[in-house]
Design a protein around this motif. Structure first.
Motif, PDB file in Angstrom:
ATOM      1  N   ASP A  36       0.823  -1.213   0.000  1.00  0.00           N
ATOM      2  CA  ASP A  36       0.000   0.000   0.000  1.00  0.00           C
ATOM      3  C   ASP A  36       0.857   1.263   0.000  1.00  0.00           C
ATOM      4  O   ASP A  36       0.521   2.258  -0.648  1.00  0.00           O
ATOM      5  N   SER A  37       1.970   1.242   0.733  1.00  0.00           N
ATOM      6  CA  SER A  37       2.822   2.430   0.806  1.00  0.00           C
ATOM      7  C   SER A  37       3.536   2.689  -0.519  1.00  0.00           C
ATOM      8  O   SER A  37       3.798   3.840  -0.870  1.00  0.00           O
ATOM      9  N   THR A  39       2.303   2.242  -3.510  1.00  0.00           N
ATOM     10  CA  THR A  39       1.397   2.833  -4.499  1.00  0.00           C
ATOM     11  C   THR A  39       0.583   4.008  -3.976  1.00  0.00           C
ATOM     12  O   THR A  39      -0.019   4.730  -4.764  1.00  0.00           O
ATOM     13  N   ASN A  40       0.559   4.223  -2.658  1.00  0.00           N
ATOM     14  CA  ASN A  40      -0.313   5.273  -2.113  1.00  0.00           C
ATOM     15  C   ASN A  40       0.380   6.274  -1.197  1.00  0.00           C
ATOM     16  O   ASN A  40      -0.221   7.264  -0.802  1.00  0.00           O
ATOM     17  N   LYS A  44      -1.622   7.904   3.430  1.00  0.00           N
ATOM     18  CA  LYS A  44      -2.810   7.067   3.285  1.00  0.00           C
ATOM     19  C   LYS A  44      -2.598   5.666   3.838  1.00  0.00           C
ATOM     20  O   LYS A  44      -3.566   5.001   4.207  1.00  0.00           O
ATOM     21  N   THR A  45      -1.360   5.232   3.888  1.00  0.00           N
ATOM     22  CA  THR A  45      -1.100   3.893   4.406  1.00  0.00           C
ATOM     23  C   THR A  45      -1.452   3.781   5.877  1.00  0.00           C
ATOM     24  O   THR A  45      -1.656   2.678   6.397  1.00  0.00           O
ATOM     25  N   LYS A 112      -4.615   6.564 -10.242  1.00  0.00           N
ATOM     26  CA  LYS A 112      -4.915   7.293  -9.010  1.00  0.00           C
ATOM     27  C   LYS A 112      -4.719   6.384  -7.812  1.00  0.00           C
ATOM     28  O   LYS A 112      -5.055   5.204  -7.853  1.00  0.00           O
ATOM     29  N   PRO A 113      -4.212   6.956  -6.712  1.00  0.00           N
ATOM     30  CA  PRO A 113      -4.055   6.149  -5.492  1.00  0.00           C
ATOM     31  C   PRO A 113      -5.419   5.706  -4.970  1.00  0.00           C
ATOM     32  O   PRO A 113      -6.446   6.325  -5.246  1.00  0.00           O
ATOM     33  N   ALA A 114      -5.442   4.643  -4.207  1.00  0.00           N
ATOM     34  CA  ALA A 114      -6.690   4.160  -3.612  1.00  0.00           C
ATOM     35  C   ALA A 114      -7.136   5.111  -2.508  1.00  0.00           C
ATOM     36  O   ALA A 114      -6.326   5.835  -1.924  1.00  0.00           O
ATOM     37  N   SER A 115      -8.427   5.113  -2.229  1.00  0.00           N
ATOM     38  CA  SER A 115      -8.942   5.963  -1.156  1.00  0.00           C
ATOM     39  C   SER A 115      -8.540   5.388   0.193  1.00  0.00           C
ATOM     40  O   SER A 115      -8.261   4.195   0.328  1.00  0.00           O
ATOM     41  N   LEU A 119      -8.339   1.361   1.515  1.00  0.00           N
ATOM     42  CA  LEU A 119      -7.162   0.790   2.157  1.00  0.00           C
ATOM     43  C   LEU A 119      -7.519   0.214   3.525  1.00  0.00           C
ATOM     44  O   LEU A 119      -7.046  -0.865   3.901  1.00  0.00           O
TER      45      LEU A 119
END
Length: 216
Positions: A36-37, A39-40, A44-45, A112-115, A119
């Motif tokens: 997650d980190s 790509t986002n 957000k992680t 676009k990053p995930a919301s 996550l």
């Protein structure tokens, strides 16, 4: 004060050593946070970390109520949790591989990053289907809480304390993932990062699939 006085100091020390070792050992939660980190970003992680923590607390509640003993007593139920978790992580990994290999360079650049909500929910579902959580909180937490009056409260207190112990570990790995992602300036390198994230999730699925009740 009465709750604190009811703890066995030796058991608490054992809890800290054991769970710190578990938290810093790469497992499904660590690999999910790394993916997650990448790509986002680290901000957000934190939502992904919150999903892991909340799932752990749910298992702690089940353990305090004695319900987690069902999964430990019936191998079929444990196996269901294991394979559901592994399949879900493979599904998430497939999404990253698809973005890396199927999308055009232009769409890869516009990815676009995930919301934060997504996550959180994906991490909550992943950790909730992680047999390691069943073993950690269902089998180990009652041991460190000690027997006698107030055992359930001590179990919940230890579970909350573990959140404070696990956060630095997950933050450390999230920083590594974010550091790696800074090299992904081009569309092609972003595709490589998606492959890395997908591989991390696939690795988490492999770890879950190998979990057994003999782990403890």
């Amino acid at each position: 004060m009465e709750l604190l006085a009811s703890f066995d100091v030796t058991l608490v020390h054992g809890f800290i050593v054991t769970f710190m070792a578990l938290n810093f050992t790469p497992g499904p939660a660590v690999l999910k946070v790394v993916g997650d980190s990448i790509t986002n970003g680290i901000g957000k992680t934190h939502a992904s970390m919150a999903g892991v923590f909340d799932a752990n607390l749910v298992y702690a509640l089940l353990a305090a109520g004695g319900m987690s003993a069902l999964l430990l007593s019936f191998p079929v139920l444990f196996a269901m949790v294991k394979w559901i978790g592994a399949a879900y992580l493979l599904y998430l990994a497939y999404g990253f591989y698809k973005m890396a290999f199927s999308a055009s360079l232009s769409t890869a650049r516009e990815q676009k990053p995930a919301s934060a909500l997504k996550l959180f929910l994906t991490s909550f579902a992943m950790q909730g289907a992680n047999p390691k959580s069943v073993l950690s909180f269902g089998a180990m937490l009652p041991v460190f809480a000690g027997e006698g009056d107030g055992m359930a409260l001590r179990m919940m207190a230890l579970a909350l304390f573990n959140t404070a112990l696990e956060y630095p570990a997950l933050l450390f790995y999230a920083c590594i993932g974010t550091r790696v992602s800074k090299f992904a300036a081009s569309a092609r390198s972003r595709a490589v990062m998606n492959v890395c994230a997908g591989t991390a999730l696939a690795g988490a699925a492999c770890m879950i699939s190998k979990s057994t009740l003999k782990t403890q």
